[in-house]
Design a protein around this motif. Structure first.
Motif, PDB file in Angstrom:
ATOM      1  N   LEU A  60      37.009 -40.713  -7.716  1.00 21.86           N
ATOM      2  CA  LEU A  60      36.497 -39.352  -7.877  1.00 21.86           C
ATOM      3  C   LEU A  60      37.608 -38.332  -8.077  1.00 21.86           C
ATOM      4  O   LEU A  60      37.463 -37.392  -8.872  1.00 21.86           O
ATOM      5  CB  LEU A  60      35.634 -38.969  -6.672  1.00 21.86           C
ATOM      6  CG  LEU A  60      34.253 -39.627  -6.600  1.00 21.86           C
ATOM      7  CD1 LEU A  60      33.539 -39.217  -5.318  1.00 21.86           C
ATOM      8  CD2 LEU A  60      33.405 -39.262  -7.813  1.00 21.86           C
ATOM      9  N   ASP A  61      38.713 -38.484  -7.358  1.00 19.16           N
ATOM     10  CA  ASP A  61      39.805 -37.529  -7.523  1.00 19.16           C
ATOM     11  C   ASP A  61      40.441 -37.649  -8.912  1.00 19.16           C
ATOM     12  O   ASP A  61      40.808 -36.632  -9.519  1.00 19.16           O
ATOM     13  CB  ASP A  61      40.868 -37.736  -6.442  1.00 19.16           C
ATOM     14  CG  ASP A  61      40.469 -37.104  -5.116  1.00 19.16           C
ATOM     15  OD1 ASP A  61      39.327 -36.609  -5.019  1.00 19.16           O
ATOM     16  OD2 ASP A  61      41.293 -37.103  -4.186  1.00 19.16           O
ATOM     17  N   GLU A  62      40.573 -38.858  -9.386  1.00 17.23           N
ATOM     18  CA  GLU A  62      41.119 -39.036 -10.736  1.00 17.23           C
ATOM     19  C   GLU A  62      40.207 -38.410 -11.787  1.00 17.23           C
ATOM     20  O   GLU A  62      40.672 -37.869 -12.788  1.00 17.23           O
ATOM     21  CB  GLU A  62      41.315 -40.525 -11.027  1.00 17.23           C
ATOM     22  CG  GLU A  62      42.447 -41.161 -10.230  1.00 17.23           C
ATOM     23  CD  GLU A  62      42.485 -42.660 -10.388  1.00 17.23           C
ATOM     24  OE1 GLU A  62      43.590 -43.224 -10.394  1.00 17.23           O
ATOM     25  OE2 GLU A  62      41.403 -43.291 -10.499  1.00 17.23           O
ATOM     26  N   THR A 147      30.999 -33.364  -6.148  1.00 25.49           N
ATOM     27  CA  THR A 147      32.352 -32.863  -5.921  1.00 25.49           C
ATOM     28  C   THR A 147      32.688 -32.754  -4.433  1.00 25.49           C
ATOM     29  O   THR A 147      33.865 -32.735  -4.068  1.00 25.49           O
ATOM     30  CB  THR A 147      32.514 -31.479  -6.570  1.00 25.49           C
ATOM     31  OG1 THR A 147      31.430 -30.627  -6.141  1.00 25.49           O
ATOM     32  CG2 THR A 147      32.483 -31.588  -8.094  1.00 25.49           C
ATOM     33  N   GLN A 148      31.666 -32.699  -3.588  1.00 26.15           N
ATOM     34  CA  GLN A 148      31.904 -32.627  -2.148  1.00 26.15           C
ATOM     35  C   GLN A 148      32.556 -33.897  -1.611  1.00 26.15           C
ATOM     36  O   GLN A 148      33.121 -33.895  -0.515  1.00 26.15           O
ATOM     37  CB  GLN A 148      30.585 -32.374  -1.399  1.00 26.15           C
ATOM     38  CG  GLN A 148      29.879 -31.071  -1.777  1.00 26.15           C
ATOM     39  CD  GLN A 148      30.727 -29.858  -1.479  1.00 26.15           C
ATOM     40  OE1 GLN A 148      31.273 -29.733  -0.398  1.00 26.15           O
ATOM     41  NE2 GLN A 148      30.838 -28.959  -2.451  1.00 26.15           N
ATOM     42  N   ARG A 149      32.492 -34.974  -2.385  1.00 24.71           N
ATOM     43  CA  ARG A 149      33.054 -36.243  -1.935  1.00 24.71           C
ATOM     44  C   ARG A 149      34.483 -36.457  -2.436  1.00 24.71           C
ATOM     45  O   ARG A 149      35.072 -37.514  -2.205  1.00 24.71           O
ATOM     46  CB  ARG A 149      32.162 -37.410  -2.402  1.00 24.71           C
ATOM     47  CG  ARG A 149      30.718 -37.315  -1.916  1.00 24.71           C
ATOM     48  CD  ARG A 149      29.975 -38.616  -2.087  1.00 24.71           C
ATOM     49  NE  ARG A 149      29.950 -39.090  -3.461  1.00 24.71           N
ATOM     50  CZ  ARG A 149      29.054 -38.709  -4.375  1.00 24.71           C
ATOM     51  NH1 ARG A 149      28.104 -37.842  -4.040  1.00 24.71           N
ATOM     52  NH2 ARG A 149      29.083 -39.188  -5.606  1.00 24.71           N
ATOM     53  N   THR A 150      35.040 -35.450  -3.114  1.00 30.28           N
ATOM     54  CA  THR A 150      36.426 -35.551  -3.572  1.00 30.28           C
ATOM     55  C   THR A 150      37.387 -35.081  -2.485  1.00 30.28           C
ATOM     56  O   THR A 150      36.970 -34.519  -1.467  1.00 30.28           O
ATOM     57  CB  THR A 150      36.646 -34.699  -4.838  1.00 30.28           C
ATOM     58  OG1 THR A 150      36.520 -33.307  -4.492  1.00 30.28           O
ATOM     59  CG2 THR A 150      35.650 -35.050  -5.930  1.00 30.28           C
ATOM     60  N   GLY A 151      38.679 -35.272  -2.726  1.00 23.40           N
ATOM     61  CA  GLY A 151      39.675 -34.826  -1.764  1.00 23.40           C
ATOM     62  C   GLY A 151      39.886 -33.329  -1.757  1.00 23.40           C
ATOM     63  O   GLY A 151      40.431 -32.782  -0.789  1.00 23.40           O
ATOM     64  N   ARG A 155      38.705 -27.364  -5.843  1.00 21.21           N
ATOM     65  CA  ARG A 155      39.363 -27.564  -7.137  1.00 21.21           C
ATOM     66  C   ARG A 155      38.474 -28.374  -8.075  1.00 21.21           C
ATOM     67  O   ARG A 155      38.421 -28.103  -9.272  1.00 21.21           O
ATOM     68  CB  ARG A 155      40.694 -28.274  -6.928  1.00 21.21           C
ATOM     69  CG  ARG A 155      41.489 -28.459  -8.225  1.00 21.21           C
ATOM     70  CD  ARG A 155      42.856 -29.032  -7.952  1.00 21.21           C
ATOM     71  NE  ARG A 155      43.611 -29.202  -9.184  1.00 21.21           N
ATOM     72  CZ  ARG A 155      44.833 -29.711  -9.254  1.00 21.21           C
ATOM     73  NH1 ARG A 155      45.440 -30.085  -8.125  1.00 21.21           N
ATOM     74  NH2 ARG A 155      45.446 -29.840 -10.402  1.00 21.21           N
ATOM     75  N   ALA A 156      37.780 -29.353  -7.539  1.00 18.06           N
ATOM     76  CA  ALA A 156      36.895 -30.168  -8.368  1.00 18.06           C
ATOM     77  C   ALA A 156      35.802 -29.316  -8.995  1.00 18.06           C
ATOM     78  O   ALA A 156      35.496 -29.464 -10.186  1.00 18.06           O
ATOM     79  CB  ALA A 156      36.285 -31.291  -7.530  1.00 18.06           C
ATOM     80  N   VAL A 157      35.230 -28.409  -8.221  1.00 10.86           N
ATOM     81  CA  VAL A 157      34.177 -27.535  -8.757  1.00 10.86           C
ATOM     82  C   VAL A 157      34.742 -26.618  -9.831  1.00 10.86           C
ATOM     83  O   VAL A 157      34.110 -26.401 -10.879  1.00 10.86           O
ATOM     84  CB  VAL A 157      33.525 -26.717  -7.622  1.00 10.86           C
ATOM     85  CG1 VAL A 157      32.647 -25.605  -8.193  1.00 10.86           C
ATOM     86  CG2 VAL A 157      32.686 -27.626  -6.731  1.00 10.86           C
ATOM     87  N   ARG A 158      35.931 -26.066  -9.591  1.00 11.01           N
ATOM     88  CA  ARG A 158      36.541 -25.183 -10.593  1.00 11.01           C
ATOM     89  C   ARG A 158      36.843 -25.951 -11.882  1.00 11.01           C
ATOM     90  O   ARG A 158      36.600 -25.450 -12.989  1.00 11.01           O
ATOM     91  CB  ARG A 158      37.822 -24.560 -10.033  1.00 11.01           C
ATOM     92  CG  ARG A 158      37.580 -23.530  -8.927  1.00 11.01           C
ATOM     93  CD  ARG A 158      38.830 -22.748  -8.604  1.00 11.01           C
ATOM     94  NE  ARG A 158      39.902 -23.599  -8.088  1.00 11.01           N
ATOM     95  CZ  ARG A 158      40.045 -23.925  -6.803  1.00 11.01           C
ATOM     96  NH1 ARG A 158      39.182 -23.481  -5.894  1.00 11.01           N
ATOM     97  NH2 ARG A 158      41.074 -24.680  -6.412  1.00 11.01           N
TER      98      ARG A 158
END
Length: 204
Positions: A60-62, A147-151, A155-158
């Motif tokens: 997910l982070d990648e 995105t809540q499951r990312t690190g 930033r993921a939402v943006r």
């Protein structure tokens, strides 16, 4: 494909809601392309869909944190039209018996255009950045955002919002170039009004 109506557009624009309303009103079937993404991924090989298989190999982070929105946009498999063939195969089978409304962001204008055999059977909903942000905020508040499951969820939402804005810009440019109908979704219309506008384009 004479029995098929297409509703494409950016994320959060209300495609699913409008498709269901029109289907309920006119006794159509709904084909939601989001619901079959996993099945379509299984039906493709890495040679047929290299970006899709590369995306599936990422964590997910990648996918959502570590890359720029521009890179996310250019390498997202569905934005490149990968695995569009299975959509056509599925819809062709469904449309034999009853009208079908197909909805989802995977419906790229240049891929749909050759399949539109009747005038006014396709439209794209283009959400403004402000409207999309409000939709994402509601989804995040309800816990419905992956995105809540990312690190780094913020930033993921943006990144996701910026990538989707780029995608909507591309849809706007492509529908204009190809002469296809599009509607801006900015929250000033109710869902009923938006459904009426789409129904008008479909000549219902």
């Amino acid at each position: 494909m004479r029995n098929v109506y297409w509703i494409g557009g950016g994320s959060g624009a209300g495609k699913s809601t409008i498709a269901r309303r029109l289907a309920d009103r006119h006794s159509w079937r709904v084909y939601a392309t989001d619901d079959v993404m996993a099945d379509h991924a299984r039906r493709t090989t890495a040679e047929e869909a290299p970006f899709l298989h590369a995306f599936m190999a990422m964590d997910l982070d990648e996918r959502w944190v570590d890359r720029s929105p521009e890179t996310m946009m250019e390498t997202f498999p569905w934005f490149r039209g990968e695995a569009f063939g299975p959509i056509v195969e599925d819809v062709a089978r469904l449309a034999r018996d009853t009208p079908v409304v197909v909805e989802g962001f995977r419906l790229l204008p240049h891929l749909v255009l050759p399949l539109v055999t009747e005038p006014g059977h396709a439209i794209w909903l283009l959400p403004t950045p402000e409207f999309r942000r409000a939709v994402f905020a509601r989804r995040a508040a309800s816990g419905g955002m992956f995105t809540q499951r990312t690190g780094d969820p913020g930033r993921a939402v943006r990144n996701l919002a910026a990538r989707d804005a780029l995608f909507t810009e591309r849809l706007d440019e492509e529908t204009t170039r190809l002469g296809l109908p599009a509607l801006t979704v900015d929250g000033t219309m109710t869902e009923d009004e938006l459904a009426e506008r789409v129904g008008g384009v479909f000549r219902l």
